[in-house]
Design a protein around this motif. Structure first.
Motif, PDB file in Angstrom:
ATOM      1  N   LEU A 176      -8.926  -1.541  -6.455  1.00  0.00           N
ATOM      2  CA  LEU A 176      -7.908  -1.179  -5.375  1.00  0.00           C
ATOM      3  C   LEU A 176      -7.135  -2.945  -4.951  1.00  0.00           C
ATOM      4  N   GLN A 235      -9.132   1.234   1.187  1.00  0.00           N
ATOM      5  CA  GLN A 235      -7.640   0.768   1.420  1.00  0.00           C
ATOM      6  C   GLN A 235      -7.364   0.478   2.931  1.00  0.00           C
ATOM      7  N   ALA A 270      -3.159   4.316  -6.030  1.00  0.00           N
ATOM      8  CA  ALA A 270      -4.270   4.143  -5.569  1.00  0.00           C
ATOM      9  C   ALA A 270      -5.194   5.385  -5.498  1.00  0.00           C
ATOM     10  N   ILE A 293       0.967  -1.373   0.036  1.00  0.00           N
ATOM     11  CA  ILE A 293       0.059  -0.068   0.100  1.00  0.00           C
ATOM     12  C   ILE A 293       0.945   1.236  -0.080  1.00  0.00           C
TER      13      ILE A 293
END
Length: 448
Positions: free
Chosen positions: A324, A406, A285, A278
């Protein structure tokens, strides 16, 4: 009980194999190989998953001794082994590096005993750090004290408790205390050893008194000829209670300990992989979230039919979550995306549910304005106003869903049917109140 232990072990193996098979799939599909930087970043975690699975298959239980200097950690392990294999001495810091030795008590269970440096050693911060690393590999911890717990010991104990591992408090050097003092210290240790003021006192299996290396005693010897002499003799170690306690724990829940520790390591490794992924793809993203935000706002604004614009917005949110997940290389089906969206909706404090309600009201007004605009052109203005307001709300909702997804994808990577966190929860829900694992379940409950 043994069947339940085998079930726990098999569930842990299945969880680790699922994780490794997924990351293996990412390599073959090119999602990892196409990003060499990510491959390098997550390599330690993937190696940790592999070594953890190998440890499960070997069925070797690791027991690590921790404590401050001069508490007799090495002596306790030597007494269990029945031989002075590990170096001991009167000076502080005799153990400078973690050392391991195999122990096979009862001829059946295979154990690896790990000796560690003192956690408070002077100029020994690096060695103390190494000792803390050992706790992540240990299935069971022996925390050795030699009297009332000091402030430094209590802080060290709290740190070890944070590792979420079962722990036995070993009160060593009891030969130096009268029986009355032993009892008073034991009662204090029962409460302080929990590491939490609201926790129940330690159970008998969680605190054991030993004399691993008793001090020599002067003995009066009377000879046949009437002579009297005095000699110094060293009494044998008093560790039978500790040995019996360890064997009882291993027989009762040893495989469950192995499974739980492997899952904790797997959970931490997978969470680290998710976090690194991430962080590395943060800008990508953000671009995806804004792209879907604009798409959803535009689609909702231009659609004149109520309900269909809400349906289209929901589809856009589901597509955003899946996009995502693909970016992060995480498995995701439409069903799973729907569950995430539902979780986000109901955990958002009503904000996104409010978006749906507002969108419905504005959508109905927009539909009415669109239908009547043929008869009254001024209604076009009403349609445009409702459409712009609805688009703004939809765009806000899409952005909120993206940011929440997320967080969920990062934190939720270890959940699911065979996710490490799910299996940990499953194992702890099945442990008996008389087991040392039950303490761990209580500690986790206190943190929630």
């Amino acid at each position: 009980m043994r069947n339940l232990q085998e079930t726990h072990l098999n569930r842990a193996r299945a969880s680790l194999r699922q994780a490794l098979s997924w990351y293996g799939y990412l390599r073959k599909s090119g999602q990892l190989s196409s990003n060499p930087e990510l491959v390098g970043l997550v390599k330690p975690e993937l190696e940790a998953l592999n070594s953890t699975l190998n440890k499960l298959d070997s069925n070797v239980i690791k027991i690590a001794a921790f404590g401050l200097v001069s508490r007799g950690k090495s002596a306790v392990l030597n007494a269990l082994l029945g031989d002075k294999i590990l170096q001991t001495g009167p000076l502080n810091g005799v153990t400078q590096w973690p050392r391991s030795v195999r122990w096979q008590p009862g001829g059946k269970v295979l154990v690896e005993l790990i000796d560690t440096p003192g956690l408070d050693e002077i100029e020994g911060e690096s060695r103390a750090d190494m000792a803390r690393e050992v706790v992540h590999q240990a299935d069971l911890i022996l925390f050795v004290v030699s009297g009332d717990i000091t402030r430094t010991e209590y802080q060290a104990l709290l740190e070890l408790r944070q590792a979420q591992k079962p722990l036995i408090l070993v009160f060593n050097k009891i030969d130096l205390y009268p029986d009355t003092d032993q009892g008073a210290i034991y009662q204090n240790l029962q409460q302080l050893g929990t590491g939490h003021p609201k926790a129940k006192p330690l159970l008998p299996d969680e605190i054991v008194m030993v004399a691993a290396e008793p001090a020599p005693m002067e003995v009066r010897v009377e000879w046949p000829d009437g002579r009297v002499s005095y000699e110094w003799e060293t009494p044998p170690p008093q560790v039978e209670e500790l040995k019996e306690t360890i064997l009882n724990i291993l027989n009762r829940e040893g495989r469950s300990l192995l499974a739980l520790n492997a899952l904790i390591q797997a959970r931490d490794a997978e969470a680290a992989i998710a976090q690194k992924t991430i962080d590395l793809r943060e800008q990508e993203a953000e671009d995806i979230i804004w792209q879907f935000t604009k798409y959803k706002a535009l689609a909702v604004m231009l659609n004149p039919i109520a309900f269909l614009d809400i349906l289209g917005g929901t589809v856009a949110d589901l597509a955003l979550i899946r996009a995502l997940a693909r970016l992060y290389g995480l498995p995701m089906t439409s069903y799973q995306a729907g569950k995430i969206l539902k979780t986000i909706l109901f955990s958002s404090g009503g904000l996104l549910l409010g978006e749906l309600g507002s969108s419905l009201l504005l959508g109905l007004g927009k539909s009415t304005a669109a239908i009547s605009s043929a008869d009254n052109p001024s209604n076009i203005t009403a349609f445009a106003g409702s459409a712009i307001a609805q688009a703004g709300i939809a765009g806000y909702g899409a952005y909120s869903v993206g940011k929440a997804a997320q967080v969920y994808l990062e934190k939720g990577c270890t959940w699911g049917q065979l996710g490490a966190s799910s299996v940990i929860q499953e194992i702890l829900s099945q442990v008996d109140q008389n087991t040392i694992l039950y303490r761990l379940r209580q500690e986790l409950g206190l943190k929630l």
